[in-house]
Design a protein around this motif. Structure first.
Motif, PDB file in Angstrom:
ATOM      1  N   VAL A  30       0.865  -1.177   0.000  1.00 41.33           N
ATOM      2  CA  VAL A  30       0.000   0.000   0.000  1.00 41.33           C
ATOM      3  C   VAL A  30       0.903   1.229   0.000  1.00 41.33           C
ATOM      4  N   HIS A  31       0.661   2.142  -0.922  1.00 36.98           N
ATOM      5  CA  HIS A  31       1.399   3.411  -0.959  1.00 36.98           C
ATOM      6  C   HIS A  31       0.533   4.482  -0.313  1.00 36.98           C
ATOM      7  N   GLU A  32       1.080   5.120   0.720  1.00 40.85           N
ATOM      8  CA  GLU A  32       0.390   6.226   1.372  1.00 40.85           C
ATOM      9  C   GLU A  32       1.081   7.518   0.965  1.00 40.85           C
ATOM     10  N   PRO A  33       0.566   8.205  -0.062  1.00 40.70           N
ATOM     11  CA  PRO A  33       1.283   9.347  -0.647  1.00 40.70           C
ATOM     12  C   PRO A  33       1.387  10.558   0.257  1.00 40.70           C
ATOM     13  N   ASP A  34       0.549  10.644   1.271  1.00 39.47           N
ATOM     14  CA  ASP A  34       0.550  11.830   2.132  1.00 39.47           C
ATOM     15  C   ASP A  34       1.489  11.700   3.332  1.00 39.47           C
ATOM     16  N   GLN A  35       2.244  10.614   3.386  1.00 41.06           N
ATOM     17  CA  GLN A  35       3.169  10.391   4.498  1.00 41.06           C
ATOM     18  C   GLN A  35       4.606  10.678   4.038  1.00 41.06           C
ATOM     19  N   GLY A  36       5.070  11.900   4.221  1.00 39.21           N
ATOM     20  CA  GLY A  36       6.416  12.265   3.807  1.00 39.21           C
ATOM     21  C   GLY A  36       6.438  12.861   2.417  1.00 39.21           C
ATOM     22  N   PRO A  37       7.615  13.346   1.973  1.00 39.64           N
ATOM     23  CA  PRO A  37       7.732  14.027   0.673  1.00 39.64           C
ATOM     24  C   PRO A  37       7.268  13.176  -0.507  1.00 39.64           C
ATOM     25  N   ILE A  87       4.571 -13.031  11.478  1.00 44.58           N
ATOM     26  CA  ILE A  87       4.934 -12.086  10.423  1.00 44.58           C
ATOM     27  C   ILE A  87       5.761 -10.948  11.012  1.00 44.58           C
ATOM     28  N   ARG A  88       6.384 -10.204  10.116  1.00 43.13           N
ATOM     29  CA  ARG A  88       7.005  -8.930  10.473  1.00 43.13           C
ATOM     30  C   ARG A  88       6.496  -7.916   9.449  1.00 43.13           C
ATOM     31  N   ALA A  89       6.184  -6.735   9.917  1.00 45.95           N
ATOM     32  CA  ALA A  89       5.698  -5.689   9.012  1.00 45.95           C
ATOM     33  C   ALA A  89       6.864  -4.823   8.563  1.00 45.95           C
ATOM     34  N   LEU A  90       6.668  -4.139   7.457  1.00 47.47           N
ATOM     35  CA  LEU A  90       7.671  -3.231   6.903  1.00 47.47           C
ATOM     36  C   LEU A  90       7.026  -1.887   6.611  1.00 47.47           C
ATOM     37  N   ILE A  91       7.661  -0.850   7.082  1.00 47.86           N
ATOM     38  CA  ILE A  91       7.295   0.505   6.694  1.00 47.86           C
ATOM     39  C   ILE A  91       8.480   1.067   5.913  1.00 47.86           C
ATOM     40  N   LEU A  92       8.233   1.419   4.661  1.00 52.74           N
ATOM     41  CA  LEU A  92       9.284   1.918   3.773  1.00 52.74           C
ATOM     42  C   LEU A  92       9.057   3.406   3.521  1.00 52.74           C
ATOM     43  N   ASP A  93       9.956   4.228   4.032  1.00 52.49           N
ATOM     44  CA  ASP A  93       9.883   5.664   3.773  1.00 52.49           C
ATOM     45  C   ASP A  93      10.544   5.951   2.430  1.00 52.49           C
ATOM     46  N   VAL A  94       9.776   6.497   1.496  1.00 58.19           N
ATOM     47  CA  VAL A  94      10.277   6.737   0.138  1.00 58.19           C
ATOM     48  C   VAL A  94      11.163   7.979   0.139  1.00 58.19           C
ATOM     49  N   THR A  95      12.420   7.811  -0.292  1.00 59.29           N
ATOM     50  CA  THR A  95      13.383   8.913  -0.300  1.00 59.29           C
ATOM     51  C   THR A  95      13.647   9.461  -1.698  1.00 59.29           C
ATOM     52  N   ASP A  96      13.345   8.668  -2.736  1.00 60.41           N
ATOM     53  CA  ASP A  96      13.578   9.128  -4.110  1.00 60.41           C
ATOM     54  C   ASP A  96      12.709   8.304  -5.056  1.00 60.41           C
ATOM     55  N   VAL A  97      12.348   8.901  -6.172  1.00 65.09           N
ATOM     56  CA  VAL A  97      11.488   8.231  -7.149  1.00 65.09           C
ATOM     57  C   VAL A  97      12.077   8.400  -8.540  1.00 65.09           C
ATOM     58  N   ARG A  98      12.141   7.302  -9.279  1.00 66.68           N
ATOM     59  CA  ARG A  98      12.518   7.331 -10.693  1.00 66.68           C
ATOM     60  C   ARG A  98      11.370   6.716 -11.482  1.00 66.68           C
ATOM     61  N   ALA A  99      10.872   7.469 -12.453  1.00 71.88           N
ATOM     62  CA  ALA A  99       9.713   7.018 -13.216  1.00 71.88           C
ATOM     63  C   ALA A  99      10.004   7.101 -14.706  1.00 71.88           C
ATOM     64  N   LYS A 100       9.515   6.111 -15.435  1.00 73.07           N
ATOM     65  CA  LYS A 100       9.760   6.040 -16.879  1.00 73.07           C
ATOM     66  C   LYS A 100       8.490   5.599 -17.596  1.00 73.07           C
ATOM     67  N   PHE A 101       8.153   6.317 -18.664  1.00 69.63           N
ATOM     68  CA  PHE A 101       7.013   5.976 -19.507  1.00 69.63           C
ATOM     69  C   PHE A 101       7.532   5.870 -20.936  1.00 69.63           C
TER      70      PHE A 101
END
Length: 213
Positions: free
Chosen positions: A45-52, A160-174
């Motif tokens: 799940v991507h939560e776009p409002d959490q961090g830059p 189980i173990r949960a993971l929270i991944l804070d996104v620090t950079d994005v590379r996008a290609k179309f």
């Protein structure tokens, strides 16, 4: 991932809107010394409002071999790829050469999220991550909520173990031939419309949309 200027996202909104419709990818984790990287397919799940750039929520089974590598190096990459098609050479041929001399290629959309991972072992926090995932994947409800120490899922949280991944950079290609002459792009779009393969409609929509932007 090589990104030519004509394949880059035109703005953050382009990749954000695309990613909002995707929730399955591959998590790449640096291997321990002497080992190759770990690549783990997973729902997220991507939560776009959490961090830059937002954050990613997911979980994996406790026996998963990825955990020692994550504990050693929390810098990871989440790769999401879709809307990919094969484009035959004749469709790509410039107007001044024979069609059979055209060069085939691939079209695809790809977003790579560089993240810093935090492993979650607290039962209450794990339950919160699970519930957020269920809310995303089952908005219609119908499932019991996870809660630490409570039935029906409380005893399962230790597995189980949960993971929270804070996104620090994005590379996008179309990659949809945005740099090709109009005649070639129209030929490709017509070919995709006629072929009607599993992802041809989505690829054509990207191509047409980026021509109009």
């Amino acid at each position: 991932m090589l990104i030519h200027p004509w394949d880059a996202a035109r703005a953050d909104g382009e990749w954000q809107q695309w990613l909002a419709g995707h929730d399955f990818g591959q998590l790449a984790v640096n291997g321990l010394p002497g080992e190759p990287p770990h690549v783990q397919p997973l729902h997220f799940v991507h939560e776009p409002d959490q961090g830059p750039h937002g954050r990613i929520l997911t979980h994996l089974a406790r026996p998963n071999p990825v955990w020692p590598a994550l504990e050693a190096d929390p810098e990871v990459l989440l790769s999401v790829v879709d809307d990919y098609v094969y484009v035959p050479g004749p469709w790509q041929a410039p107007p001044d050469i024979p069609a059979e001399h055209g060069v085939p290629t691939s079209f695809y959309a790809a977003v790579q999220l560089r993240c810093t991972a935090r492993i979650v072992d607290d039962p209450a926090e794990k339950a919160d991550v699970l519930n957020r995932q269920v809310d995303h994947f089952q908005p219609e409800g119908g499932s019991a909520r996870a809660a630490a120490g409570e039935a029906p899922y409380g005893r399962m949280l230790s597995g189980i173990r949960a993971l929270i991944l804070d996104v620090t950079d994005v590379r996008a290609k179309f990659k949809y031939a945005s740099h090709k002459p109009a005649e070639v792009q129209e030929r490709i779009a017509a070919g995709l419309a006629e072929r009607q393969g599993p992802r041809d409609e989505a690829a054509r929509a990207h191509q047409v949309r980026r021509r109009q932007d």
